[in-house]
Design an enzyme around this catalytic site. Structure first.
Site, mmCIF file in Angstrom:
data_model
loop_
_atom_site.group_PDB
_atom_site.id
_atom_site.type_symbol
_atom_site.label_atom_id
_atom_site.label_comp_id
_atom_site.label_asym_id
_atom_site.label_seq_id
_atom_site.Cartn_x
_atom_site.Cartn_y
_atom_site.Cartn_z
ATOM 1 N N ARG A 85 0.842 -1.199 0.000
ATOM 2 C CA ARG A 85 0.000 0.000 0.000
ATOM 3 C C ARG A 85 0.873 1.243 0.000
ATOM 4 O O ARG A 85 1.768 1.399 0.833
ATOM 5 C CB ARG A 85 -0.905 0.010 1.236
ATOM 6 C CG ARG A 85 -1.654 1.324 1.468
ATOM 7 C CD ARG A 85 -2.899 1.433 0.610
ATOM 8 N NE ARG A 85 -3.553 2.719 0.677
ATOM 9 C CZ ARG A 85 -4.562 3.025 1.473
ATOM 10 N NH1 ARG A 85 -5.037 2.131 2.306
ATOM 11 N NH2 ARG A 85 -5.108 4.221 1.439
ATOM 12 N N ARG A 94 -5.970 0.066 -4.437
ATOM 13 C CA ARG A 94 -4.980 -0.351 -3.438
ATOM 14 C C ARG A 94 -5.030 -1.858 -3.208
ATOM 15 O O ARG A 94 -6.091 -2.460 -3.302
ATOM 16 C CB ARG A 94 -5.201 0.386 -2.127
ATOM 17 C CG ARG A 94 -6.568 0.137 -1.538
ATOM 18 C CD ARG A 94 -6.925 1.174 -0.502
ATOM 19 N NE ARG A 94 -7.256 2.408 -1.160
ATOM 20 C CZ ARG A 94 -8.316 3.144 -0.910
ATOM 21 N NH1 ARG A 94 -9.151 2.784 0.019
ATOM 22 N NH2 ARG A 94 -8.554 4.244 -1.556
ATOM 23 N N ASP A 97 -6.384 -2.057 2.385
ATOM 24 C CA ASP A 97 -6.789 -0.901 3.175
ATOM 25 C C ASP A 97 -7.322 -1.439 4.495
ATOM 26 O O ASP A 97 -8.192 -2.319 4.497
ATOM 27 C CB ASP A 97 -7.880 -0.121 2.433
ATOM 28 C CG ASP A 97 -8.268 1.169 3.123
ATOM 29 O OD1 ASP A 97 -7.426 1.751 3.829
ATOM 30 O OD2 ASP A 97 -9.423 1.600 2.952
ATOM 31 N N ASP A 99 -8.891 -0.090 8.105
ATOM 32 C CA ASP A 99 -9.423 1.053 8.837
ATOM 33 C C ASP A 99 -9.886 0.618 10.213
ATOM 34 O O ASP A 99 -10.696 -0.311 10.337
ATOM 35 C CB ASP A 99 -10.621 1.670 8.102
ATOM 36 C CG ASP A 99 -10.232 2.413 6.847
ATOM 37 O OD1 ASP A 99 -9.108 2.958 6.802
ATOM 38 O OD2 ASP A 99 -11.051 2.467 5.918
#
Length: 174
Positions: A85, A94, A97, A99
């Site tokens: 990334r 990407r 990811d 989060d």
């Protein structure tokens, strides 16, 4: 309850398809002291903001760790980097990811001059069907720490704006 969203829309040479990369990311999280408690199926979703790029594979996991929220976020960024990334423009394609959505209901705003800020709960989670659909699956009793709304009620408000669908089980197994 600690909740992490995962997403990818680029394959990697080492891990394969985006779904295979997400499966590998779950192993990488365990290698970093982040224990998987529960996970959703993988979901297919359109890029946000809308773009012509490849669709994403997304999911949500509930984890346990002794890491603080700031340290956990740093580990998530380390795993992203290990998967190739490179942060550029928002919404860019990407390979991974990660989060941090919620950390035990804490409300945090931590600014960091060396990297992304940590804001909990995740500031856009209530607007994202691709996060809320798997979140409902993993933690049906979860409530937004600020609004008190359930994930299901938040999903009902945004479900019609973007296509989000579970992947067939052969593509979503861990």
């Amino acid at each position: 309850m600690i909740l992490v969203a995962l997403g990818a829309n680029l394959p990697t040479a080492r891990h394969g398809t985006p779904a295979e990369g997400l499966d590998a990311a779950l192993t990488a999280l365990a290698d970093h002291g982040i224990r998987l408690v529960a996970r959703s199926r993988w979901y297919r979703s359109a890029p946000m903001p809308p773009a012509d790029g490849p669709w994403f594979v997304n999911g949500v996991v509930q984890v346990e760790t002794t890491l603080s929220p700031v340290s956990l976020m740093a580990r998530l960024l380390d795993v992203e980097a290990a998967f190739g990334r490179r942060r550029s423009v928002a919404g860019a394609a990407r390979p991974l990811d990660l989060d941090l959505l919620d950390y035990d209901g804490q409300v945090i705003r931590h600014e960091d001059d060396n990297g992304p800020a940590l804001i909990l709960p995740h500031p856009r989670l209530a607007e994202r069907a691709f996060v809320l659909a798997p979140l409902v699956e993993v933690a049906p009793a979860w409530r937004h720490p600020v609004s008190g709304a359930t994930a299901a009620s938040l999903l009902a408000k945004v479900a019609g704006d973007r296509s989000v669908e579970p992947l067939p089980s052969a593509q979503s197994s861990a």
